[in-house]
Design a protein around this motif. Structure first.
Motif, PDB file in Angstrom:
ATOM      1  N   CYS A 128       0.821  -1.209   0.000  1.00 55.95           N
ATOM      2  CA  CYS A 128       0.000   0.000   0.000  1.00 55.95           C
ATOM      3  C   CYS A 128       0.852   1.256   0.000  1.00 55.95           C
ATOM      4  CB  CYS A 128      -0.927   0.009   1.211  1.00 55.95           C
ATOM      5  SG  CYS A 128      -2.186  -1.269   1.090  1.00 55.95           S
ATOM      6  N   VAL A 129       0.219   2.329  -0.384  1.00 56.38           N
ATOM      7  CA  VAL A 129       0.881   3.619  -0.421  1.00 56.38           C
ATOM      8  C   VAL A 129       0.132   4.614   0.452  1.00 56.38           C
ATOM      9  CG1 VAL A 129       1.797   3.273  -2.740  1.00 56.38           C
ATOM     10  CG2 VAL A 129      -0.408   4.384  -2.449  1.00 56.38           C
ATOM     11  N   GLU A 130       0.815   5.699   0.761  1.00 58.36           N
ATOM     12  CA  GLU A 130       0.210   6.819   1.473  1.00 58.36           C
ATOM     13  C   GLU A 130       0.261   8.027   0.547  1.00 58.36           C
ATOM     14  OE1 GLU A 130       1.314   5.891   6.074  1.00 58.36           O
ATOM     15  OE2 GLU A 130       2.863   6.832   4.854  1.00 58.36           O
ATOM     16  N   VAL A 131      -0.721   8.898   0.683  1.00 60.41           N
ATOM     17  CA  VAL A 131      -0.827  10.077  -0.158  1.00 60.41           C
ATOM     18  C   VAL A 131      -0.983  11.307   0.734  1.00 60.41           C
ATOM     19  CG1 VAL A 131      -2.221  11.209  -1.934  1.00 60.41           C
ATOM     20  CG2 VAL A 131      -1.911   8.745  -1.993  1.00 60.41           C
ATOM     21  N   ALA A 132      -0.327  12.397   0.371  1.00 60.13           N
ATOM     22  CA  ALA A 132      -0.476  13.667   1.090  1.00 60.13           C
ATOM     23  C   ALA A 132      -0.596  14.785   0.060  1.00 60.13           C
ATOM     24  CB  ALA A 132       0.717  13.925   1.999  1.00 60.13           C
ATOM     25  N   PHE A 133      -1.450  15.747   0.360  1.00 63.01           N
ATOM     26  CA  PHE A 133      -1.670  16.877  -0.535  1.00 63.01           C
ATOM     27  C   PHE A 133      -0.921  18.088   0.008  1.00 63.01           C
ATOM     28  CE2 PHE A 133      -5.120  13.912  -0.875  1.00 63.01           C
ATOM     29  CZ  PHE A 133      -5.189  13.716  -2.233  1.00 63.01           C
ATOM     30  N   SER A 134      -0.128  18.696  -0.869  1.00 64.75           N
ATOM     31  CA  SER A 134       0.705  19.836  -0.475  1.00 64.75           C
ATOM     32  C   SER A 134       0.580  20.923  -1.534  1.00 64.75           C
ATOM     33  CB  SER A 134       2.152  19.388  -0.338  1.00 64.75           C
ATOM     34  OG  SER A 134       2.992  20.477  -0.098  1.00 64.75           O
ATOM     35  N   GLY A 135      -0.430  21.752  -1.392  1.00 66.26           N
ATOM     36  CA  GLY A 135      -0.634  22.817  -2.377  1.00 66.26           C
ATOM     37  C   GLY A 135      -0.861  22.230  -3.753  1.00 66.26           C
ATOM     38  N   PRO A 136      -0.047  22.626  -4.729  1.00 65.34           N
ATOM     39  CA  PRO A 136      -0.244  22.141  -6.097  1.00 65.34           C
ATOM     40  C   PRO A 136       0.344  20.758  -6.362  1.00 65.34           C
ATOM     41  CG  PRO A 136       1.582  23.647  -6.045  1.00 65.34           C
ATOM     42  CD  PRO A 136       0.999  23.634  -4.646  1.00 65.34           C
ATOM     43  N   ALA A 137       0.899  20.127  -5.343  1.00 70.55           N
ATOM     44  CA  ALA A 137       1.538  18.820  -5.532  1.00 70.55           C
ATOM     45  C   ALA A 137       0.880  17.753  -4.665  1.00 70.55           C
ATOM     46  CB  ALA A 137       3.023  18.904  -5.181  1.00 70.55           C
ATOM     47  N   VAL A 138       1.043  16.513  -5.113  1.00 76.78           N
ATOM     48  CA  VAL A 138       0.557  15.356  -4.368  1.00 76.78           C
ATOM     49  C   VAL A 138       1.757  14.453  -4.127  1.00 76.78           C
ATOM     50  CG1 VAL A 138      -0.993  13.370  -4.406  1.00 76.78           C
ATOM     51  CG2 VAL A 138      -1.706  15.511  -5.475  1.00 76.78           C
ATOM     52  N   GLY A 139       2.022  14.134  -2.855  1.00 78.49           N
ATOM     53  CA  GLY A 139       3.128  13.255  -2.506  1.00 78.49           C
ATOM     54  C   GLY A 139       2.631  11.837  -2.308  1.00 78.49           C
ATOM     55  N   VAL A 140       3.420  10.876  -2.759  1.00 79.26           N
ATOM     56  CA  VAL A 140       3.084   9.460  -2.633  1.00 79.26           C
ATOM     57  C   VAL A 140       4.306   8.758  -2.053  1.00 79.26           C
ATOM     58  CG1 VAL A 140       2.376   7.373  -3.882  1.00 79.26           C
ATOM     59  CG2 VAL A 140       1.592   9.617  -4.672  1.00 79.26           C
ATOM     60  N   ARG A 141       4.077   7.898  -1.054  1.00 74.27           N
ATOM     61  CA  ARG A 141       5.183   7.144  -0.462  1.00 74.27           C
ATOM     62  C   ARG A 141       4.716   5.745  -0.084  1.00 74.27           C
ATOM     63  NH1 ARG A 141       5.924  10.060   5.485  1.00 74.27           N
ATOM     64  NH2 ARG A 141       4.020   9.204   6.408  1.00 74.27           N
ATOM     65  N   ASP A 142       5.668   4.861   0.129  1.00 74.58           N
ATOM     66  CA  ASP A 142       5.406   3.482   0.548  1.00 74.58           C
ATOM     67  C   ASP A 142       5.009   3.489   2.019  1.00 74.58           C
ATOM     68  OD1 ASP A 142       5.531   0.801   1.348  1.00 74.58           O
ATOM     69  OD2 ASP A 142       7.344   0.393   0.201  1.00 74.58           O
ATOM     70  N   SER A 143       3.853   2.922   2.345  1.00 69.73           N
ATOM     71  CA  SER A 143       3.384   2.944   3.733  1.00 69.73           C
ATOM     72  C   SER A 143       4.256   2.095   4.660  1.00 69.73           C
ATOM     73  CB  SER A 143       1.922   2.483   3.820  1.00 69.73           C
ATOM     74  OG  SER A 143       1.789   1.155   3.369  1.00 69.73           O
ATOM     75  N   LYS A 144       4.975   1.112   4.113  1.00 69.69           N
ATOM     76  CA  LYS A 144       5.844   0.267   4.937  1.00 69.69           C
ATOM     77  C   LYS A 144       7.218   0.890   5.163  1.00 69.69           C
ATOM     78  CE  LYS A 144       5.557  -3.014   2.266  1.00 69.69           C
ATOM     79  NZ  LYS A 144       5.304  -3.838   1.178  1.00 69.69           N
ATOM     80  N   SER A 145       7.615   1.804   4.263  1.00 74.33           N
ATOM     81  CA  SER A 145       8.940   2.435   4.357  1.00 74.33           C
ATOM     82  C   SER A 145       8.827   3.926   4.073  1.00 74.33           C
ATOM     83  CB  SER A 145       9.899   1.794   3.346  1.00 74.33           C
ATOM     84  OG  SER A 145      10.031   0.427   3.586  1.00 74.33           O
ATOM     85  N   PRO A 146       8.135   4.669   4.915  1.00 71.62           N
ATOM     86  CA  PRO A 146       7.945   6.094   4.628  1.00 71.62           C
ATOM     87  C   PRO A 146       9.250   6.887   4.588  1.00 71.62           C
ATOM     88  CG  PRO A 146       7.142   5.546   6.824  1.00 71.62           C
ATOM     89  CD  PRO A 146       7.484   4.255   6.151  1.00 71.62           C
ATOM     90  N   GLU A 147      10.276   6.398   5.257  1.00 73.26           N
ATOM     91  CA  GLU A 147      11.558   7.101   5.260  1.00 73.26           C
ATOM     92  C   GLU A 147      12.318   6.925   3.951  1.00 73.26           C
ATOM     93  OE1 GLU A 147      12.213   2.937   6.160  1.00 73.26           O
ATOM     94  OE2 GLU A 147      10.835   4.341   7.070  1.00 73.26           O
ATOM     95  N   ALA A 148      11.847   6.051   3.067  1.00 78.17           N
ATOM     96  CA  ALA A 148      12.536   5.784   1.800  1.00 78.17           C
ATOM     97  C   ALA A 148      12.388   6.920   0.801  1.00 78.17           C
ATOM     98  CB  ALA A 148      12.025   4.481   1.190  1.00 78.17           C
ATOM     99  N   GLY A 149      11.458   7.823   1.029  1.00 79.05           N
ATOM    100  CA  GLY A 149      11.315   8.971   0.133  1.00 79.05           C
ATOM    101  C   GLY A 149       9.898   9.159  -0.365  1.00 79.05           C
ATOM    102  N   VAL A 150       9.719  10.251  -1.066  1.00 83.34           N
ATOM    103  CA  VAL A 150       8.416  10.653  -1.576  1.00 83.34           C
ATOM    104  C   VAL A 150       8.525  10.899  -3.071  1.00 83.34           C
ATOM    105  CG1 VAL A 150       6.642  12.448  -1.476  1.00 83.34           C
ATOM    106  CG2 VAL A 150       7.803  11.736   0.616  1.00 83.34           C
ATOM    107  N   VAL A 151       7.561  10.421  -3.823  1.00 85.87           N
ATOM    108  CA  VAL A 151       7.433  10.753  -5.238  1.00 85.87           C
ATOM    109  C   VAL A 151       6.316  11.777  -5.321  1.00 85.87           C
ATOM    110  CG1 VAL A 151       6.899   9.880  -7.533  1.00 85.87           C
ATOM    111  CG2 VAL A 151       8.169   8.455  -5.934  1.00 85.87           C
TER     112      VAL A 151
END
Length: 61
Positions: free
Chosen positions: A25-48
């Motif tokens: 699974c993934v996690e999603v966060a909204f930041s103004g004009p961008a949407v961040g996506v990261r691995d829910s098991k390894s959030p420290e691995a980075g954000v696309v």
């Protein structure tokens, strides 16, 4: 692609996350004009990050 600072963002996890049959699974966060996506098991691995319009196209497809 946009740059997203993940500090202080509110991350949402897929409703399928934690399902015994699906641990990918993934996690999603909204930041103004961008949407961040990261691995829910390894959030420290980075954000696309994607533009909001690219994220909308992805959801429609």
């Amino acid at each position: 692609m946009s740059v997203v600072d993940p500090t202080g963002l509110v991350w949402r996890t897929s409703s399928c996350s934690g399902d015994a049959d699906n641990d990918n699974c993934v996690e999603v966060a909204f930041s103004g004009p961008a949407v961040g996506v990261r691995d829910s098991k390894s959030p420290e691995a980075g954000v696309v990050a994607f533009s909001a319009s690219a994220w909308q196209r992805f959801l429609r497809s």
